[in-house]
Write an enzyme that holds these catalytic residues in place. Structure first.
Site, mmCIF file in Angstrom:
data_model
loop_
_atom_site.group_PDB
_atom_site.id
_atom_site.type_symbol
_atom_site.label_atom_id
_atom_site.label_comp_id
_atom_site.label_asym_id
_atom_site.label_seq_id
_atom_site.Cartn_x
_atom_site.Cartn_y
_atom_site.Cartn_z
ATOM 1 N N GLY A 65 -1.578 -1.619 13.307
ATOM 2 C CA GLY A 65 -2.671 -2.463 12.846
ATOM 3 C C GLY A 65 -3.743 -1.632 12.181
ATOM 4 N N CYS A 66 -4.958 -2.119 12.185
ATOM 5 C CA CYS A 66 -6.077 -1.405 11.562
ATOM 6 C C CYS A 66 -6.208 -0.004 12.155
ATOM 7 C CB CYS A 66 -7.372 -2.192 11.781
ATOM 8 S SG CYS A 66 -8.842 -1.328 11.213
#
Length: 243
Positions: A65-66
């Site tokens: 993810g981020c």
């Protein structure tokens, strides 16, 4: 930081703190519990297959993810000397945030974690990655972020890392630690490209930023509570590294 507004688009606020913590008996047996930001608690075992002890620093390249949150987690792990946000999976020519965000470059937002294998093993790095840093059952997304650039992926630099990663995924799936199958991609590391300077150390430098508060600070708290022997309060920052 003009592009950062995209990070808070369509945010769905999860619980700020996780639910259940590790029971004393599980902790004593070496089994670690994990609590995701959505409040669900999971118990995952340490890896049965791990690398043999090595001398000198080693690097694990992980996507979950981020990269803000993944970097932030590993900056608080003992034995980690450097954690850099960047891109992996695509070509050098497309390793820019504005291009990677299209989801068509093959890149994933990733973090290069440099660690001392005499202090923490590659398998233990993966245990933190699977239990604290992200949810490995989400396909091409993570929390409020969607697209292949937010996929769960381990970029193995050699056959030894690939063996450990594949064995651990198989082990976790077999134990039924998660309610769904792990979708983490295990791919050879073909290159890692550091992200723009404004992405580095973002969690530490922006602790009140809404995205960080809602999605990433709970990960740091879970690391502290669930891995107390691995947690260090002062993070190792990219900005502190000597040129």
């Amino acid at each position: 930081m003009m592009r950062m507004a995209a990070r808070i688009r369509d945010i769905r606020i999860p619980l700020l703190l996780a639910g259940a913590l590790v029971a004393a008996g599980l902790a004593a047996s070496g089994v670690v519990g994990t609590a995701r930001a959505d409040g669900e608690a999971f118990v995952i075992p340490p890896p049965v297959v791990d690398e043999a002890a090595k001398s000198g620093p080693e690097t694990a390249v992980l996507a979950g993810g981020c990269f803000w949150g993944v970097q932030g987690v590993f900056q608080h792990v003992k034995g980690v000397s450097r954690a850099v946000s960047g891109y992996s999976g695509g070509d050098a020519s497309t390793a820019q945030y504005s291009v990677v965000g299209s989801g068509r470059t093959g890149h994933a937002e990733a973090v290069a974690v440099t660690f001392d294998p005499k202090v923490i093993s590659y398998g233990e790095i993966l245990q933190i990655y699977f239990s604290v840093a992200h949810d490995p059952t989400q396909l091409n997304r993570q929390g409020p972020d969607t697209g292949t650039q937010y996929r769960s992926a381990i970029f193995a630099k050699d056959a030894a890392q690939r063996k450990v990663a594949e064995a651990y995924v198989a082990q976790l799936d077999k134990t039924g630690a998660y309610p769904a199958k792990i979708v983490t991609e295990i791919a050879p590391l073909k290159g890692f490209y550091p992200a723009e300077a404004y992405h580095q150390d973002f969690l530490t430098l922006n602790p009140t930023y809404p995205y960080i508060v809602y999605n990433d600070l709970p990960k740091i708290e879970n690391l502290r509570k669930l891995f107390p022997d691995r947690y260090r309060d002062k993070p190792v920052l990219v900005s502190d590294a000597k040129s």
